[in-house]
Design an enzyme around this catalytic site. Sequence first.
Site, mmCIF file in Angstrom:
data_model
loop_
_atom_site.group_PDB
_atom_site.id
_atom_site.type_symbol
_atom_site.label_atom_id
_atom_site.label_comp_id
_atom_site.label_asym_id
_atom_site.label_seq_id
_atom_site.Cartn_x
_atom_site.Cartn_y
_atom_site.Cartn_z
ATOM 1 N N HIS A 293 44.531 44.362 35.920
ATOM 2 C CA HIS A 293 44.361 43.100 36.636
ATOM 3 C C HIS A 293 45.679 42.626 37.219
ATOM 4 O O HIS A 293 46.742 43.109 36.852
ATOM 5 C CB HIS A 293 43.768 42.034 35.699
ATOM 6 C CG HIS A 293 44.567 41.809 34.441
ATOM 7 N ND1 HIS A 293 44.559 42.688 33.374
ATOM 8 C CD2 HIS A 293 45.422 40.827 34.088
ATOM 9 C CE1 HIS A 293 45.348 42.236 32.422
ATOM 10 N NE2 HIS A 293 45.905 41.114 32.818
ATOM 11 N N ARG A 303 48.539 27.192 41.223
ATOM 12 C CA ARG A 303 47.587 27.712 40.236
ATOM 13 C C ARG A 303 48.274 27.834 38.880
ATOM 14 O O ARG A 303 49.458 28.172 38.816
ATOM 15 C CB ARG A 303 47.065 29.074 40.690
ATOM 16 C CG ARG A 303 46.167 29.760 39.695
ATOM 17 C CD ARG A 303 45.454 30.969 40.307
ATOM 18 N NE ARG A 303 44.619 31.576 39.292
ATOM 19 C CZ ARG A 303 45.013 32.551 38.476
ATOM 20 N NH1 ARG A 303 46.241 33.052 38.579
ATOM 21 N NH2 ARG A 303 44.194 33.042 37.558
HETATM 22 O O1 LIG Z 1 47.248 34.391 35.909
HETATM 23 C C1 LIG Z 1 46.381 35.232 35.701
HETATM 24 O O2 LIG Z 1 45.233 35.079 36.096
HETATM 25 C C2 LIG Z 1 46.703 36.498 34.944
HETATM 26 C C3 LIG Z 1 47.721 36.330 33.861
HETATM 27 C C4 LIG Z 1 47.949 37.586 33.112
HETATM 28 O O3 LIG Z 1 47.430 38.615 33.436
HETATM 29 C C5 LIG Z 1 48.824 37.619 31.915
HETATM 30 O O4 LIG Z 1 49.448 36.582 31.580
HETATM 31 O O5 LIG Z 1 48.896 38.700 31.281
HETATM 32 FE FE LIG Z 2 47.524 40.135 31.876
#
Ligand SMILES: O=C(O)CCC(=O)C(=O)O
Ligand SMILES: [Fe+2]
Length: 382
Positions: A293, A303
């Site tokens: 991701h 955000r």
């Molecule tokens: O901000 C997001 O949506 C992802 C954050 C993320 O992947 C993380 O902190 O490992």
């Molecule tokens: Fe993450």
Amino acid sequence: MPSMASSVILPDASFKSQPPLNVHKKYLDLSSVKELPETHAWTSSKLDDEETCDAENVPIIDLNDENAIELIGRACRTWGVFQVINHNIPKSLLDEIEFEGKKLFSLPMQQKLRAARSPDGVSGYGVARISSFFSKLMWSEGFTILGSVSEHARLLWPNDYNKFCDTIEEYQKAMKRLAGRLMWLMLGSLGITEDDDLKWAAQKEPDDQGGSAALQLNSYPSCPDPDRAMGLAAHTDSTILTILHQSNTSGLQVAREGRAGWVTVPPLAGALVVHVGDLLHILSNGLYPSVVHRAVVNRTRHRLSVAYLYGPPSSVKISPLRKLVDKYHPPLYRPITWSEYLGTKAKHFDKALTSVRLLCAPRNGFVDTSNDHTSSTVQLVG
Ligand SMILES: O=C(O)CCC(=O)C(=O)O
Ligand SMILES: [Fe+2]
């Protein structure tokens, strides 16, 4: 799946960051920047895998659904990620953590820097810890909490840090409970209700699930050139599971196993996103992929996300669960503790799982890789 060639990660708490390449821009106050600096312009590496595909949606699972376990199993096998509703975390607590997070990131840079993460430290304020692996910087800032929250909070607000600490502690407590519950639902979907390998996680008191965790607050200011910027580069989490709360601005994107493109995980009021992490991939002997991701940014909206990174006690060995291993399904990974795995991840980035993989030689000479998302790395041993 989009290429991860140059995009790896280490969101985890105990990863010790190296000094980023662009040290002088490390603490740029992003909210005051009117034009994207070259140091933050992700031309090729981002655009290479820019294509998005939102035709299918990440599953949304109601924890009160009588079929929740089956639905979770299907989501873990096919996506490695899902959203949950009816999880019993009060909306007011999600609003409060968001409020406290925004309060923190809106402080003047000089004040935030009082709680800066030390060069070999984990906790505190700083750029994304994966930054050191990229030549470009990300359009985000973070605050990691591992252990005592007040230690850093009192640096930020010398006279007034109690409210922040109380909210963080309440959130951690609620998340720990939910993480334990989700872990057992995910294991239950693999047919595991108990296992000698999981003594540390044996369901005791609801508030004492035995795991350890870190909390990661991420802030993504609005960005003058979002198409060329990267909020947080593609990665998998080195956790058993991660519970993510995102504010009402979209930005989280996931790669679906074996498919091209990125799928946006839309913010859904009150819902929480659950990621399968690398350690659950190992426990499941490769049945559940850890989801790749990333976070993209927005031209007009700020955000915020809050990630609860959940894992085992740091010295417990994690290995494929015995009940999932037999002569046709040999263990695909060697036993490893969370701390060791974080060290491996810090060295091998997105090749970390491969580096702890066993080259098994089952009796028929073939490894069954049909359910394993790292199958391309498996070698047949005849
Ligand atoms: O901000 C997001 O949506 C992802 C954050 C993320 O992947 C993380 O902190 O490992
Ligand atoms: Fe993450």
